[in-house]
Design a protein around this motif. Sequence first.
Motif, PDB file in Angstrom:
ATOM      1  N   SER A  42     -29.308   5.337  94.738  1.00 46.84           N
ATOM      2  CA  SER A  42     -28.796   4.292  93.852  1.00 46.84           C
ATOM      3  C   SER A  42     -29.757   4.088  92.687  1.00 46.84           C
ATOM      4  O   SER A  42     -30.929   4.494  92.751  1.00 46.84           O
ATOM      5  N   GLU A  65     -30.726   1.361  89.096  1.00 50.89           N
ATOM      6  CA  GLU A  65     -30.551   0.056  88.463  1.00 50.89           C
ATOM      7  C   GLU A  65     -31.053   0.095  87.032  1.00 50.89           C
ATOM      8  O   GLU A  65     -31.609   1.104  86.584  1.00 50.89           O
ATOM      9  N   LYS A  66     -30.874  -0.994  86.315  1.00 49.85           N
ATOM     10  CA  LYS A  66     -31.144  -1.026  84.882  1.00 49.85           C
ATOM     11  C   LYS A  66     -32.496  -1.640  84.525  1.00 49.85           C
ATOM     12  O   LYS A  66     -32.808  -1.803  83.355  1.00 49.85           O
ATOM     13  N   ALA A 115     -27.686   3.223  84.366  1.00 46.68           N
ATOM     14  CA  ALA A 115     -28.776   2.717  85.199  1.00 46.68           C
ATOM     15  C   ALA A 115     -29.681   3.899  85.524  1.00 46.68           C
ATOM     16  O   ALA A 115     -29.280   4.806  86.242  1.00 46.68           O
ATOM     17  N   ASN A 172     -33.410   3.112  92.791  1.00 50.96           N
ATOM     18  CA  ASN A 172     -33.554   2.001  93.723  1.00 50.96           C
ATOM     19  C   ASN A 172     -33.420   2.575  95.125  1.00 50.96           C
ATOM     20  O   ASN A 172     -32.400   3.160  95.463  1.00 50.96           O
ATOM     21  N   GLN A 217     -23.388   4.513  88.369  1.00 54.35           N
ATOM     22  CA  GLN A 217     -23.081   3.568  89.445  1.00 54.35           C
ATOM     23  C   GLN A 217     -21.659   3.773  89.978  1.00 54.35           C
ATOM     24  O   GLN A 217     -20.847   2.856  90.024  1.00 54.35           O
ATOM     25  N   SER A 262     -25.578  -1.958  91.444  1.00 56.76           N
ATOM     26  CA  SER A 262     -26.648  -2.947  91.439  1.00 56.76           C
ATOM     27  C   SER A 262     -26.219  -4.148  90.600  1.00 56.76           C
ATOM     28  O   SER A 262     -25.547  -4.005  89.579  1.00 56.76           O
ATOM     29  N   VAL A 321     -28.267  -5.952  88.934  1.00 55.20           N
ATOM     30  CA  VAL A 321     -29.205  -6.113  87.830  1.00 55.20           C
ATOM     31  C   VAL A 321     -28.520  -5.805  86.500  1.00 55.20           C
ATOM     32  O   VAL A 321     -28.033  -4.700  86.272  1.00 55.20           O
ATOM     33  N   ASN A 363     -25.705  -6.549  85.490  1.00 56.69           N
ATOM     34  CA  ASN A 363     -24.290  -6.215  85.627  1.00 56.69           C
ATOM     35  C   ASN A 363     -23.399  -7.431  85.846  1.00 56.69           C
ATOM     36  O   ASN A 363     -22.194  -7.278  86.056  1.00 56.69           O
ATOM     37  N   HIS A 415     -24.748  -4.049  95.742  1.00 54.12           N
ATOM     38  CA  HIS A 415     -26.146  -4.262  96.129  1.00 54.12           C
ATOM     39  C   HIS A 415     -26.731  -5.399  95.306  1.00 54.12           C
ATOM     40  O   HIS A 415     -26.856  -5.291  94.089  1.00 54.12           O
ATOM     41  N   ASN A 436     -29.730  -6.518  95.243  1.00 53.21           N
ATOM     42  CA  ASN A 436     -31.120  -6.305  94.824  1.00 53.21           C
ATOM     43  C   ASN A 436     -32.034  -7.486  95.120  1.00 53.21           C
ATOM     44  O   ASN A 436     -32.969  -7.769  94.380  1.00 53.21           O
TER      45      ASN A 436
END
Length: 367
Positions: free
Chosen positions: A98, A100-101, A129, A133, A188, A193, A195, A197, A221, A223
């Motif tokens: 996965s 994230e940003k 992203a 993660n 994604q 995630s 984050v 989003n 997720h 996070n």
Amino acid sequence: MSSVYHLSVCLPYDIRNPVQRVSESKGFRFINLPKILNGNIDYSHIKKLIWSRNFISENKSLLDSIVMFTDSHDVLLLSDASYIIGKFFKLDCDLLFSAEKIFSPCLSDEKPYRKEIKNFFEGVDKVGAVYPNSGCWIGYGWAALAFLDVAIAYASKQQDEDDQRVVQDVLALGYYPQNIKVKLDISQEIFISVVNNGKDLTWVGNSVFYKERSSPVPVFHANGYKKSIYFIDLYTKIFYGTSEEGFSIKSIKSNNKYISFKGGKFFLTDKFEKNSLNALIKSRKYFCIFDNDGNIFCFDKLNHVVSVGEFVVDIEERLDVDSMNDILSPYFSGGAGITFESHILDNIWEFYSEKVGDCLIKYFSNL
């Protein structure tokens, strides 16, 4: 290919474990690690990698299986195993992490080389992203085992107990075996995630959608973000804590503006805010109105008086969708023009209190 496994860590070993119940209902073979304890007094995040490696190593049947790992309390599994596996196959890799940003961990005492690690991932893609993660991944058992062996050895050498930092380093430095085709879920497709989003995720019925995609989010997720964990709690209570079906939660609008309530009076706003109201809808036929603390609105239809509190949702609280404009028009000049709108999740975790889930669960049977 044999069973599709879902590994997670440190969940209760009893009926209070919603992650296992949801996972098994989605067609996964769920494994709660470690086998013996509910958690571990000496827990550190690197143990997520160690426990997963050990389980795959000790169970050779997993080598030719698809294995998915997710964190526990901040993950919501929304799609069936077959759908998720189909997505994985289309991504054409052996192991998918996965992403994230936001680059994390990024602490004040990070070692200087970590800037180069960050720069490496920023060169991969300019839009999606891009930062790994380690809280979610999916792949063939043999590929996961080979990667985890290297990652755990690297962590030991570095004396680093942060699983995410270790995974990022191993990926950026190219330390993993080169016969493994590893990818990041940059767009994604499987692991979403929260984050950055919150404005891109929409809650529709029992699904969450990303931007304008027609298919729902497979794995949500949070996070570790506390307010989005409240959303997971709310979702789980509504869709797995009751036997009721056909429910949805939406914002409620009048003439294309959000209906809000304060000081005993309704007013309209251009954006959803703390005082804005929501609708809990059953089978598209009945609904009740609630605020962001979970209080229900009771309407005295004869005297046009509104009360707010912990009501049971019966005659005065349960509204009929077909007659909602007639019921609410007296409270708005020029008619109500009532419509429902799907929530973006940014609104929910910005304004919902943690009490909402416990409050709403009481209203299901009567709505």
